[in-house]
Design an enzyme around this catalytic site. Structure first.
Site, PDB file in Angstrom:
ATOM      1  N   SER A 149       3.090   2.158   9.244  1.00 30.91           N
ATOM      2  CA  SER A 149       3.623   2.204   7.891  1.00 30.91           C
ATOM      3  C   SER A 149       2.478   2.919   6.905  1.00 30.91           C
ATOM      4  O   SER A 149       1.244   2.865   7.577  1.00 30.91           O
ATOM      5  CB  SER A 149       4.220   0.736   7.236  1.00 30.91           C
ATOM      6  OG  SER A 149       4.303   1.174   5.795  1.00 30.91           O
ATOM      7  N   HIS A 150       2.944   3.392   5.941  1.00 30.30           N
ATOM      8  CA  HIS A 150       2.079   3.934   4.834  1.00 30.30           C
ATOM      9  C   HIS A 150       1.070   2.918   4.192  1.00 30.30           C
ATOM     10  O   HIS A 150       0.282   2.859   3.855  1.00 30.30           O
ATOM     11  CB  HIS A 150       2.584   4.713   4.076  1.00 30.30           C
ATOM     12  CG  HIS A 150       2.652   6.306   4.206  1.00 30.30           C
ATOM     13  ND1 HIS A 150       3.709   6.456   5.336  1.00 30.30           N
ATOM     14  CD2 HIS A 150       2.330   7.469   3.653  1.00 30.30           C
ATOM     15  CE1 HIS A 150       3.832   7.944   5.270  1.00 30.30           C
ATOM     16  NE2 HIS A 150       2.773   8.213   4.436  1.00 30.30           N
ATOM     17  N   SER A 151       1.558   1.546   4.447  1.00 29.77           N
ATOM     18  CA  SER A 151       1.143   0.324   3.690  1.00 29.77           C
ATOM     19  C   SER A 151       0.704  -0.757   4.749  1.00 29.77           C
ATOM     20  O   SER A 151       1.537  -1.079   5.589  1.00 29.77           O
ATOM     21  CB  SER A 151       2.377  -0.110   2.770  1.00 29.77           C
ATOM     22  OG  SER A 151       1.982  -1.483   2.573  1.00 29.77           O
TER      23      SER A 151
ATOM     24  N   LEU B  31       7.442   7.106   7.248  1.00 30.26           N
ATOM     25  CA  LEU B  31       7.679   8.586   7.087  1.00 30.26           C
ATOM     26  C   LEU B  31       6.487   9.394   6.867  1.00 30.26           C
ATOM     27  O   LEU B  31       5.498   8.887   7.283  1.00 30.26           O
ATOM     28  CB  LEU B  31       8.657   8.543   5.320  1.00 30.26           C
ATOM     29  CG  LEU B  31       8.105   7.701   4.319  1.00 30.26           C
ATOM     30  CD1 LEU B  31       7.090   8.069   3.557  1.00 30.26           C
ATOM     31  CD2 LEU B  31       9.201   6.963   3.664  1.00 30.26           C
TER      32      LEU B  31
END
Lengths: 136, 202
Positions: free
Chosen positions: A13-15, A75
């Site tokens: 994930s981006h996080s 994404l």
């Protein structure tokens, strides 16, 4: 026995917190008994938002048991970085593949399937299948 | 003919231009992106320069593949795998020849641009870096200068387009009216290329 090996799951994930939480959620929902190895690779190495190829490679190495690795991403750069690493050929363990699935639902499906001993193709199919779960 | 030193100079010049323009790239990325394009590329290209100094690869192909790998591992945003793939694929297409002709480089760069298109699923006109890369590589057979002009023109031409890829695509029509940061940074690469060629001839 080679048959005992479980497919590993990597969640990108981006996080960092999102990846960790989804890993905890999916593992929790996989129920009791043996669960497949799951590793989170969220955010950048300094804890920011983004994607780190180093964290992805480390997570993949951690869950690699020789039965294949299903990588799920959220994404943007997460997708592109995993694709680029796979294209490199030698950055990820053999048998690592990017699975086209929704992040949360796909992660749960993948971890449940992998924990039940499904092979990499069946884990991928379960994760992809999560796209068909309509909420309305 | 172009040797490894030419490509090292190119990437060093590109790093200097990215460094100089980082704030502008980030400003372009603020209204339609996540406002990190300049700082991400700055970090990536600084790492490229450092690794080229340390490893001093001896062929054009090795310079570009090493630089591409470095971008993938240090940028942290989508531009890392995209620019990384551009350079790596170009480098691989050049093989291990100690020198390459301008035409061989143009052909290899086209393979790199095609790989970027395949990786991101984008095409010319989607308001991405390809809007600068595609016309630039088309013009590269003519001259480095023509490629620079085509890249600049391509970057400027992204302003009225609606984004269809990446974070900007979520904005729909609100992405119209902003120059694409990726096309702008791609134009910097061709600016650096033309500068390197000019310096070499001078």
């Amino acid at each position: 026995m080679g048959d005992d090996k479980l497919v590993g799951i990597v969640l990108v994930s981006h996080s960092g917190p999102v990846a960790e939480s989804v890993a905890a959620l999916a593992t929790g929902l996989a129920g009791g008994g043996t669960t497949a190895p799951v590793a989170a690779a969220g955010g950048t190495e300094d804890g920011g938002l983004g994607t780190s190829s180093e964290l992805i490679a480390a997570a993949a190495a951690k869950v690699d048991g020789g039965a294949g690795i299903a990588i799920l991403t959220d994404l943007g750069s997460a997708v592109l970085t995993v694709k680029a690493l796979i294209a490199e050929g030698d950055e990820l363990p053999e048998g690592a593949r990017l699975v086209d699935a929704p992040f949360v639902e796909g992660a749960v499906a993948a971890v449940v399937a992998a924990s039940a001993g499904a092979d990499i193709a069946a884990v991928e199919a379960a994760a992809v299948e999560a796209y068909s779960y309509r909420k309305v | 003919m172009l040797d490894a030193a030419f490509f090292r100079h190119w990437l060093t010049s590109a790093a200097a231009l990215v460094d100089r323009e980082a704030q502008r790239l980030t400003e372009l990325d603020s209204p339609i992106g996540d406002a990190d394009h300049g700082s991400n590329l700055q970090r990536g290209f600084a790492a490229v320069v450092a690794t080229l100094e340390k490893d001093a690869p001896a062929t054009p192909g090795a310079v570009l593949t090493l630089a591409g790998r470095q971008l993938i591992s240090t940028v942290g945003g989508a531009s890392g795998p995209l620019y990384g793939t551009l350079l790596r694929r170009t480098g691989k297409a050049l093989g291990d020849a100690p020198e390459v002709s301008e035409q061989e480089f143009a052909d290899a760069l086209r393979a790199g641009v095609d790989a970027v298109s395949a990786l991101g699923g984008a095409a010319h006109g989607d308001k991405t870096m390809l809007d600068a890369l595609v016309p630039a590589v088309d013009a590269l057979s003519e001259s480095f200068d023509a490629a620079r002009a085509a890249a600049d023109e391509g970057a400027l031409a992204t302003t009225p387009l609606q984004a269809r890829k990446g974070r900007a695509s979520y904005l729909g029509e609100r992405s119209i009216g902003h120059q694409d940061p990726g096309a702008t940074s791609s134009a910097l690469l061709f600016d650096a290329l033309a500068q390197t060629a000019e310096a070499g001839r001078g």
